[in-house]
Scaffold this motif. Structure first.
Motif, PDB file in Angstrom:
ATOM      1  N   ARG A  96       0.823  -1.212   0.000  1.00  0.00           N
ATOM      2  CA  ARG A  96       0.000   0.000   0.000  1.00  0.00           C
ATOM      3  C   ARG A  96       0.857   1.261   0.000  1.00  0.00           C
ATOM      4  O   ARG A  96       0.404   2.327  -0.408  1.00  0.00           O
ATOM      5  N   GLU A  97       2.093   1.141   0.481  1.00  0.00           N
ATOM      6  CA  GLU A  97       2.979   2.300   0.582  1.00  0.00           C
ATOM      7  C   GLU A  97       3.970   2.400  -0.573  1.00  0.00           C
ATOM      8  O   GLU A  97       4.711   3.378  -0.673  1.00  0.00           O
ATOM      9  N   VAL A  98       3.999   1.363  -1.428  1.00  0.00           N
ATOM     10  CA  VAL A  98       5.005   1.307  -2.492  1.00  0.00           C
ATOM     11  C   VAL A  98       4.305   1.152  -3.841  1.00  0.00           C
ATOM     12  O   VAL A  98       3.680   0.133  -4.115  1.00  0.00           O
ATOM     13  N   GLY A  99       4.420   2.186  -4.688  1.00  0.00           N
ATOM     14  CA  GLY A  99       3.906   2.091  -6.045  1.00  0.00           C
ATOM     15  C   GLY A  99       5.005   1.611  -6.970  1.00  0.00           C
ATOM     16  O   GLY A  99       6.195   1.820  -6.714  1.00  0.00           O
ATOM     17  N   MET A 100       4.612   0.937  -8.058  1.00  0.00           N
ATOM     18  CA  MET A 100       5.630   0.422  -8.973  1.00  0.00           C
ATOM     19  C   MET A 100       5.192   0.580 -10.415  1.00  0.00           C
ATOM     20  O   MET A 100       4.019   0.358 -10.744  1.00  0.00           O
ATOM     21  N   VAL A 101       6.152   0.976 -11.250  1.00  0.00           N
ATOM     22  CA  VAL A 101       5.927   1.125 -12.687  1.00  0.00           C
ATOM     23  C   VAL A 101       6.927   0.206 -13.390  1.00  0.00           C
ATOM     24  O   VAL A 101       8.128   0.252 -13.115  1.00  0.00           O
ATOM     25  N   PHE A 102       6.396  -0.624 -14.297  1.00  0.00           N
ATOM     26  CA  PHE A 102       7.196  -1.660 -14.944  1.00  0.00           C
ATOM     27  C   PHE A 102       7.575  -1.263 -16.375  1.00  0.00           C
ATOM     28  O   PHE A 102       7.128  -0.243 -16.897  1.00  0.00           O
ATOM     29  N   GLN A 103       8.375  -2.123 -17.021  1.00  0.00           N
ATOM     30  CA  GLN A 103       8.713  -1.914 -18.432  1.00  0.00           C
ATOM     31  C   GLN A 103       7.451  -1.953 -19.285  1.00  0.00           C
ATOM     32  O   GLN A 103       7.242  -1.105 -20.143  1.00  0.00           O
ATOM     33  N   GLN A 104       6.631  -2.971 -19.054  1.00  0.00           N
ATOM     34  CA  GLN A 104       5.363  -3.086 -19.759  1.00  0.00           C
ATOM     35  C   GLN A 104       4.296  -2.356 -18.950  1.00  0.00           C
ATOM     36  O   GLN A 104       4.353  -2.323 -17.721  1.00  0.00           O
ATOM     37  N   PHE A 105       3.296  -1.839 -19.627  1.00  0.00           N
ATOM     38  CA  PHE A 105       2.356  -0.934 -18.969  1.00  0.00           C
ATOM     39  C   PHE A 105       1.339  -1.687 -18.108  1.00  0.00           C
ATOM     40  O   PHE A 105       0.854  -1.166 -17.107  1.00  0.00           O
ATOM     41  N   ASN A 106       1.001  -2.926 -18.503  1.00  0.00           N
ATOM     42  CA  ASN A 106       0.102  -3.769 -17.720  1.00  0.00           C
ATOM     43  C   ASN A 106      -1.239  -3.101 -17.436  1.00  0.00           C
ATOM     44  O   ASN A 106      -1.810  -3.273 -16.348  1.00  0.00           O
ATOM     45  N   LEU A 107      -1.760  -2.333 -18.386  1.00  0.00           N
ATOM     46  CA  LEU A 107      -3.073  -1.715 -18.222  1.00  0.00           C
ATOM     47  C   LEU A 107      -4.160  -2.716 -18.628  1.00  0.00           C
ATOM     48  O   LEU A 107      -3.916  -3.613 -19.436  1.00  0.00           O
ATOM     49  N   PHE A 108      -5.346  -2.551 -18.081  1.00  0.00           N
ATOM     50  CA  PHE A 108      -6.474  -3.385 -18.481  1.00  0.00           C
ATOM     51  C   PHE A 108      -7.009  -2.862 -19.812  1.00  0.00           C
ATOM     52  O   PHE A 108      -7.548  -1.754 -19.870  1.00  0.00           O
ATOM     53  N   PRO A 109      -6.871  -3.630 -20.892  1.00  0.00           N
ATOM     54  CA  PRO A 109      -7.249  -3.116 -22.214  1.00  0.00           C
ATOM     55  C   PRO A 109      -8.743  -2.862 -22.373  1.00  0.00           C
ATOM     56  O   PRO A 109      -9.146  -2.046 -23.194  1.00  0.00           O
ATOM     57  N   HIS A 110      -9.570  -3.549 -21.565  1.00  0.00           N
ATOM     58  CA  HIS A 110     -11.016  -3.418 -21.703  1.00  0.00           C
ATOM     59  C   HIS A 110     -11.591  -2.292 -20.845  1.00  0.00           C
ATOM     60  O   HIS A 110     -12.791  -2.038 -20.878  1.00  0.00           O
ATOM     61  N   LEU A 111     -10.734  -1.626 -20.066  1.00  0.00           N
ATOM     62  CA  LEU A 111     -11.185  -0.528 -19.218  1.00  0.00           C
ATOM     63  C   LEU A 111     -10.650   0.794 -19.750  1.00  0.00           C
ATOM     64  O   LEU A 111      -9.503   0.863 -20.221  1.00  0.00           O
ATOM     65  N   LYS A 112     -11.455   1.836 -19.657  1.00  0.00           N
ATOM     66  CA  LYS A 112     -10.995   3.165 -20.039  1.00  0.00           C
ATOM     67  C   LYS A 112      -9.889   3.633 -19.085  1.00  0.00           C
ATOM     68  O   LYS A 112      -9.722   3.104 -17.985  1.00  0.00           O
ATOM     69  N   VAL A 113      -9.149   4.623 -19.535  1.00  0.00           N
ATOM     70  CA  VAL A 113      -8.024   5.139 -18.759  1.00  0.00           C
ATOM     71  C   VAL A 113      -8.463   5.522 -17.344  1.00  0.00           C
ATOM     72  O   VAL A 113      -7.816   5.161 -16.352  1.00  0.00           O
ATOM     73  N   LEU A 114      -9.561   6.250 -17.229  1.00  0.00           N
ATOM     74  CA  LEU A 114     -10.047   6.680 -15.911  1.00  0.00           C
ATOM     75  C   LEU A 114     -10.293   5.487 -14.997  1.00  0.00           C
ATOM     76  O   LEU A 114      -9.944   5.516 -13.812  1.00  0.00           O
ATOM     77  N   ASP A 115     -10.861   4.433 -15.547  1.00  0.00           N
ATOM     78  CA  ASP A 115     -11.157   3.242 -14.744  1.00  0.00           C
ATOM     79  C   ASP A 115      -9.881   2.494 -14.369  1.00  0.00           C
ATOM     80  O   ASP A 115      -9.780   1.930 -13.273  1.00  0.00           O
ATOM     81  N   ASN A 116      -8.906   2.467 -15.262  1.00  0.00           N
ATOM     82  CA  ASN A 116      -7.613   1.855 -14.942  1.00  0.00           C
ATOM     83  C   ASN A 116      -6.971   2.516 -13.728  1.00  0.00           C
ATOM     84  O   ASN A 116      -6.373   1.845 -12.885  1.00  0.00           O
ATOM     85  N   VAL A 117      -7.087   3.833 -13.656  1.00  0.00           N
ATOM     86  CA  VAL A 117      -6.445   4.584 -12.573  1.00  0.00           C
ATOM     87  C   VAL A 117      -7.244   4.501 -11.273  1.00  0.00           C
ATOM     88  O   VAL A 117      -6.665   4.438 -10.180  1.00  0.00           O
ATOM     89  N   SER A 118      -8.556   4.479 -11.353  1.00  0.00           N
ATOM     90  CA  SER A 118      -9.396   4.556 -10.148  1.00  0.00           C
ATOM     91  C   SER A 118      -9.725   3.204  -9.536  1.00  0.00           C
ATOM     92  O   SER A 118     -10.194   3.126  -8.393  1.00  0.00           O
ATOM     93  N   LEU A 119      -9.474   2.118 -10.255  1.00  0.00           N
ATOM     94  CA  LEU A 119      -9.917   0.803  -9.805  1.00  0.00           C
ATOM     95  C   LEU A 119      -9.291   0.378  -8.474  1.00  0.00           C
ATOM     96  O   LEU A 119      -9.996  -0.038  -7.542  1.00  0.00           O
ATOM     97  N   ALA A 120      -7.959   0.467  -8.364  1.00  0.00           N
ATOM     98  CA  ALA A 120      -7.283  -0.028  -7.161  1.00  0.00           C
ATOM     99  C   ALA A 120      -7.697   0.726  -5.898  1.00  0.00           C
ATOM    100  O   ALA A 120      -7.957   0.093  -4.862  1.00  0.00           O
ATOM    101  N   PRO A 121      -7.777   2.060  -5.905  1.00  0.00           N
ATOM    102  CA  PRO A 121      -8.219   2.745  -4.679  1.00  0.00           C
ATOM    103  C   PRO A 121      -9.627   2.348  -4.234  1.00  0.00           C
ATOM    104  O   PRO A 121      -9.909   2.293  -3.035  1.00  0.00           O
ATOM    105  N   ILE A 122     -10.501   2.046  -5.197  1.00  0.00           N
ATOM    106  CA  ILE A 122     -11.855   1.616  -4.840  1.00  0.00           C
ATOM    107  C   ILE A 122     -11.810   0.266  -4.127  1.00  0.00           C
ATOM    108  O   ILE A 122     -12.445   0.064  -3.084  1.00  0.00           O
ATOM    109  N   TRP A 123     -11.004  -0.654  -4.660  1.00  0.00           N
ATOM    110  CA  TRP A 123     -10.962  -2.001  -4.100  1.00  0.00           C
ATOM    111  C   TRP A 123     -10.063  -2.110  -2.865  1.00  0.00           C
ATOM    112  O   TRP A 123     -10.402  -2.803  -1.917  1.00  0.00           O
ATOM    113  N   VAL A 124      -8.915  -1.424  -2.893  1.00  0.00           N
ATOM    114  CA  VAL A 124      -7.933  -1.600  -1.821  1.00  0.00           C
ATOM    115  C   VAL A 124      -8.082  -0.547  -0.730  1.00  0.00           C
ATOM    116  O   VAL A 124      -8.092  -0.860   0.463  1.00  0.00           O
ATOM    117  N   ARG A 125      -8.213   0.720  -1.135  1.00  0.00           N
ATOM    118  CA  ARG A 125      -8.364   1.800  -0.160  1.00  0.00           C
ATOM    119  C   ARG A 125      -9.813   1.973   0.309  1.00  0.00           C
ATOM    120  O   ARG A 125     -10.081   2.740   1.226  1.00  0.00           O
TER     121      ARG A 125
END
Length: 259
Positions: A96-125
């Motif tokens: 929860r305290e460590v964010g990570m960015v990889f070589q590959q983007f690992n985005l969810f292709p079926h979700l819009k950009v906004l949903d890709n960014v907001s998904l984890a805080p909804i589920w985890v936070r």
């Protein structure tokens, strides 16, 4: 302690002032490939550390131990006062305290950009959808792609996708950001926009550990440069000393090949 080890120790902050403390990290693959050989690294809050070295030197493996993406066999890692263990709750607390960015983007292709960014805080936070989307929009503006919020990842350039990945990591409001060669999969013309985003993040005071071969970024942004080879830290120095006055022969050889 030999002269090289003394120099490395002298270029480390104390454990008490460090948000990351990695002590004597040892890792083997299949019990026969010794990939990390007693690695020690302390990182202060708001410090930017760049790790460089040849392919196969253990750089990426090392930073992946910070959030338990890679297990290690010996040593200890403490992140913001929490010692990493095999306990799942302990690992989740650190992640929860460590964010990570990889070589590959690992985005969810079926979700819009906004949903890709907001998904984890909804589920985890456990944020509300409206709060998570509000923060996501602020972060997309911060990384310079607010206008892409309602597009799908496949509609974006590689550089834009990587900036979405950075925004996604920041959405969890981490204290530390890890970057594992974030520009290596990008076309040359897209690299600068990602590096500019990382520069801005560093200037905002984020603690960052970056594995990268981007010399310009290391010169401009790093507080310290760490050089690894064959699973050990060979040299640690300020960018000025590292690039202009390296002490170790192995460092000099490496720099002669990339500069």
């Amino acid at each position: 302690m030999n002269q090289s080890q003394t120099a490395i120790a002298n270029n480390q902050p104390s454990e008490s002032e460090s948000i990351i403390v990695a002590k004597d990290i040892e890792k083997w693959y299949d019990n026969n490939f010794h990939v990390l050989r007693g690695v020690n690294l302390n990182v202060k809050t708001q410090e930017v550390v760049v790790i460089m070295g040849p392919s196969g030197s253990g750089k990426s493996t090392f930073i992946r131990t910070f959030n338990a993406l890679e297990p290690y066999q010996k040593g200890s890692i403490t992140i913001d006062g929490i010692e990493l263990s095999r306990d799942l709750k302990n690992i989740e607390a650190i992640r929860r305290e460590v964010g990570m960015v990889f070589q590959q983007f690992n985005l969810f292709p079926h979700l819009k950009v906004l949903d890709n960014v907001s998904l984890a805080p909804i589920w985890v936070r456990k944020w509300s959808k409206s709060k998570a989307e509000e923060i996501a929009m602020q972060l997309l503006e911060k990384v310079g792609i607010l206008e892409q919020a309602y597009k799908y990842p496949g509609q974006l350039s590689g550089g834009q996708q990587q900036r979405v990945a950075i925004a996604r990591a920041l959405a969890m409001q981490p204290k530390i950001m890890l970057f594992d060669e974030p520009t290596s999969a990008l076309d040359p013309e897209m690299i600068r926009e990602v590096l500019d985003t990382m520069r801005n993040l560093a200037e905002s005071g984020m603690t960052m550990v970056c594995v990268t071969h981007e010399v310009g970024f290391a010169r401009e942004v790093a507080d310290r440069v760490v050089f690894m080879d064959e699973g050990i830290i060979v040299e640690i120095a300020t960018p000025e000393d590292f690039f202009n006055n390296p002490q170790e022969e192995r460092t000099k050889k490496f720099l002669s090949q990339i500069l």
